[in-house]
Design a protein around this motif. Structure first.
Motif, PDB file in Angstrom:
ATOM      1  N   GLY A 184       4.741   7.162   1.676  1.00 47.97           N
ATOM      2  CA  GLY A 184       4.741   5.710   1.325  1.00 47.97           C
ATOM      3  C   GLY A 184       6.095   5.351   0.715  1.00 47.97           C
ATOM      4  O   GLY A 184       6.315   4.089   0.911  1.00 47.97           O
ATOM      5  N   ALA A 214      -1.111   0.282  -8.517  1.00 49.28           N
ATOM      6  CA  ALA A 214      -1.563   1.663  -8.538  1.00 49.28           C
ATOM      7  C   ALA A 214      -1.825   2.139  -9.836  1.00 49.28           C
ATOM      8  O   ALA A 214      -2.891   2.905 -10.271  1.00 49.28           O
ATOM      9  N   LEU A 237       1.285   7.324  -6.769  1.00 47.07           N
ATOM     10  CA  LEU A 237      -0.267   7.439  -7.294  1.00 47.07           C
ATOM     11  C   LEU A 237      -0.035   8.766  -8.135  1.00 47.07           C
ATOM     12  O   LEU A 237      -1.021   8.815  -9.140  1.00 47.07           O
ATOM     13  N   ILE A 291       0.752  -1.262   0.111  1.00 45.85           N
ATOM     14  CA  ILE A 291      -0.017  -0.097  -0.076  1.00 45.85           C
ATOM     15  C   ILE A 291       0.786   1.180   0.055  1.00 45.85           C
ATOM     16  O   ILE A 291       0.410   2.337  -0.765  1.00 45.85           O
ATOM     17  N   GLY A 296       3.302  -2.901  -6.025  1.00 39.57           N
ATOM     18  CA  GLY A 296       2.379  -1.869  -5.855  1.00 39.57           C
ATOM     19  C   GLY A 296       2.244  -0.643  -6.634  1.00 39.57           C
ATOM     20  O   GLY A 296       1.335  -0.031  -6.711  1.00 39.57           O
ATOM     21  N   THR A 349      -3.373  10.671   0.588  1.00 40.48           N
ATOM     22  CA  THR A 349      -4.564   9.985   0.024  1.00 40.48           C
ATOM     23  C   THR A 349      -5.642  11.185   0.070  1.00 40.48           C
ATOM     24  O   THR A 349      -6.202  11.573  -0.805  1.00 40.48           O
ATOM     25  N   SER A 364       1.934   1.857  -3.449  1.00 43.97           N
ATOM     26  CA  SER A 364       1.250   2.320  -4.369  1.00 43.97           C
ATOM     27  C   SER A 364       0.677   3.747  -4.193  1.00 43.97           C
ATOM     28  O   SER A 364       0.724   4.626  -5.113  1.00 43.97           O
ATOM     29  N   VAL A 365       0.602   4.309  -2.959  1.00 42.49           N
ATOM     30  CA  VAL A 365       0.484   5.646  -2.590  1.00 42.49           C
ATOM     31  C   VAL A 365       1.798   6.690  -3.025  1.00 42.49           C
ATOM     32  O   VAL A 365       1.649   7.790  -3.419  1.00 42.49           O
ATOM     33  N   LEU A 406      -7.995   1.017   2.331  1.00 45.76           N
ATOM     34  CA  LEU A 406      -6.790   0.169   2.330  1.00 45.76           C
ATOM     35  C   LEU A 406      -5.679   0.333   3.339  1.00 45.76           C
ATOM     36  O   LEU A 406      -5.119  -0.494   3.849  1.00 45.76           O
ATOM     37  N   ALA A 407      -5.291   1.703   3.344  1.00 45.14           N
ATOM     38  CA  ALA A 407      -4.455   2.078   4.352  1.00 45.14           C
ATOM     39  C   ALA A 407      -4.778   1.664   5.836  1.00 45.14           C
ATOM     40  O   ALA A 407      -4.035   1.324   6.653  1.00 45.14           O
ATOM     41  N   TYR A 456      -7.501   4.591  -1.589  1.00 48.95           N
ATOM     42  CA  TYR A 456      -6.361   3.962  -0.752  1.00 48.95           C
ATOM     43  C   TYR A 456      -6.714   4.347   0.574  1.00 48.95           C
ATOM     44  O   TYR A 456      -5.871   3.703   1.368  1.00 48.95           O
TER      45      TYR A 456
END
Length: 466
Positions: free
Chosen positions: A164, A202, A62, A55, A198, A137, A58-59, A227-228, A224
């Motif tokens: 992240g 994303a 983003l 995660i 990730g 996010t 991914s962030v 998810l976080a 997200y």
């Protein structure tokens, strides 16, 4: 065997989970303990560490896909022809700046995040670091609907995505304490690959979610948020803290005295730095160089996916043939792929450009695995040549190696900061062309290959064939 706990009032067996999910004693090198009790505990922590790190990555990336929807269309005079989503009209240079800042902050945070695990506990810090992802996010979800926002504020919000990026360092530092030496490579490789993927997830997920629910770009951040929170809750419920994971900056400081630490940091810029920098910039290049936003949103994720999946194979090849030989081959091949990308741009061949970058991503992944494999080998060689043969000396060099990994991973990640800026400089200086930037990368890869040969392959070098 039992020992007294830190209060001196009770005996504690290895692996016993106490109050606050603290394990007072952890002995993974004891094979009986490891096979009977340690392995399932370590694997459970590994699984939920991967979830949180995934995660986090991914962030971190983003904005690499969100900015593609925020670019304006400009004519040859620079006049705006059409705005992007929600009225945004970012230029290519502004988009690359956002990507560079997010990458740079993530690289910088890797250093304090490395020491956060021993200070606060692996489980505790995983919870905190996952919850910190709510800042970038929610910030993204808020700002993308406000095109009147100043570019400075937009940069500040994009910078928080660096939270992240810091997650990687704390996740790797945490897992390394759980596993015995003979299994660290597998565990850390799995942990790293799970996080790196990730980026691809994303870049594939965001274009899909922004078309749902009628909220557009804000969905990229909002998807997200739960998810976080889920990553934080899972870490709170199922992960553990290790009391024996002590923060000791002295071995890390001593690792900085070795020139090999700095040289490997430079080489890691060429492997992981290239991976994260190209991952951030690839969708933008497809959008602003070839004006194929559709391909950027649909297929831009492939590069990061290929690079992530290739990383474990780089480690396996290094285990079999040696890290240095795999690394030099990777750099030479990266230079060749970079040259092919130059030809693709010059001939306006999207197919050649795209294929060249997919090859580059695969080679950065292989190089990631091989360079990471070189670091402990180098410090083992230093231990044999500079140590006094005592157990204390061996432990000191082991800690220096661990400290060097943290420093090298942080410096290497700054490649993600430099690469978008080099693209921006190239476009602004050479009438929108990225060819000079690509040519610089080809030259850097060849320099890195030469340095790898001189210090780690050349016959007679103290570190030959590490």
């Amino acid at each position: 065997m039992t020992i007294q706990d830190r209060t001196g009032t009770a005996e504690v067996e290895p692996g016993v989970v106490g109050k606050g999910r603290w394990i007072e004693r952890w002995t993974p090198e004891d094979e009986t303990f490891w096979e009977g009790k340690g392995k399932p505990i370590a694997f459970r922590n590994l699984v939920f560490s991967i979830v949180a790190e995934h995660i986090g990555f991914s962030v971190w990336l983003l904005w690499s896909i969100v900015v593609v929807k925020m670019y304006g269309t400009f004519d040859e005079s620079g006049a705006l022809v059409a705005a992007g989503t929600n009225g945004w009209a970012l230029t290519g240079s502004q988009g690359l700046t956002l990507l560079a800042v997010a990458s740079g902050v993530g690289a910088f945070l890797r250093i304090p995040y490395t020491f956060a695990v021993p200070i606060f506990g692996g489980r505790n810090w995983t919870v905190v670091s996952a919850l910190l992802l709510l800042i970038p996010t929610l910030g993204l979800a808020w700002v993308v609907g406000r095109p009147e926002t100043s570019f400075g504020v937009l940069v500040a919000i994009a910078a928080t995505a660096g939270f992240g990026g810091g997650n990687f360092a704390s996740s790797m530092a945490n897992i390394t304490f759980f596993y015995p030496d003979k299994q660290k490579g597998w565990a850390l490789g799995l942990n790293a690959a799970g996080g790196n993927i990730g980026v691809a997830v994303a870049q594939k997920l965001v274009p899909f979610v922004i078309g749902l629910g009628g909220i557009g770009l804000a969905a990229a951040g909002l998807v997200y948020v739960p998810l976080a929170i889920a990553a934080a809750v899972l870490a709170f419920l199922f992960m553990d803290n290790l009391r024996e994971a002590k923060a000791d900056p002295k071995p890390t400081a001593r690792s900085l005295r070795h020139g090999h630490t700095w040289l490997m940091a430079f080489l890691y810029i060429g492997t992981f730095g290239s991976f994260i920098g190209y991952s951030a910039a690839f969708p933008t290049l497809l959008s602003v160089v070839f004006e194929r936003t559709d391909i950027a949103l649909t297929w831009g994720f492939l590069g990061a996916l290929v690079g992530s999946l290739a990383r474990p194979y780089g480690g396996k090849l290094a285990d079999r043939f040696g890290g240095s030989i795999v690394t030099i081959i990777a750099f030479v091949a990266m230079a060749a792929a970079g040259y092919a990308a130059v030809v693709g741009v010059q001939q306006e061949s999207l197919g050649l450009f795209f294929a060249s970058f997919i090859a580059l991503f695969a080679l950065t992944g292989i190089g990631n695995g091989s360079t990471y494999r070189m670091i402990p080998s180098i410090f083992n060689r230093l231990r044999d040549t500079k140590g006094d043969g005592s157990e204390e000396s061996a432990l000191d060099f082991k800690r220096r190696s661990a400290g060097a990994v943290g420093i090298i991973s942080s410096i290497g990640a700054f490649g993600g900061f430099a690469i978008p800026f080099v693209y921006m400089w190239s476009r602004e200086t050479f009438d929108g062309s990225i060819v000079p930037a690509l040519q610089i990368y080809v030259g850097v890869f060849l320099v890195m290959a030469a340095l790898t040969w001189v210090f780690y392959l050349r016959k007679g070098s103290p570190m030959a064939n590490v």
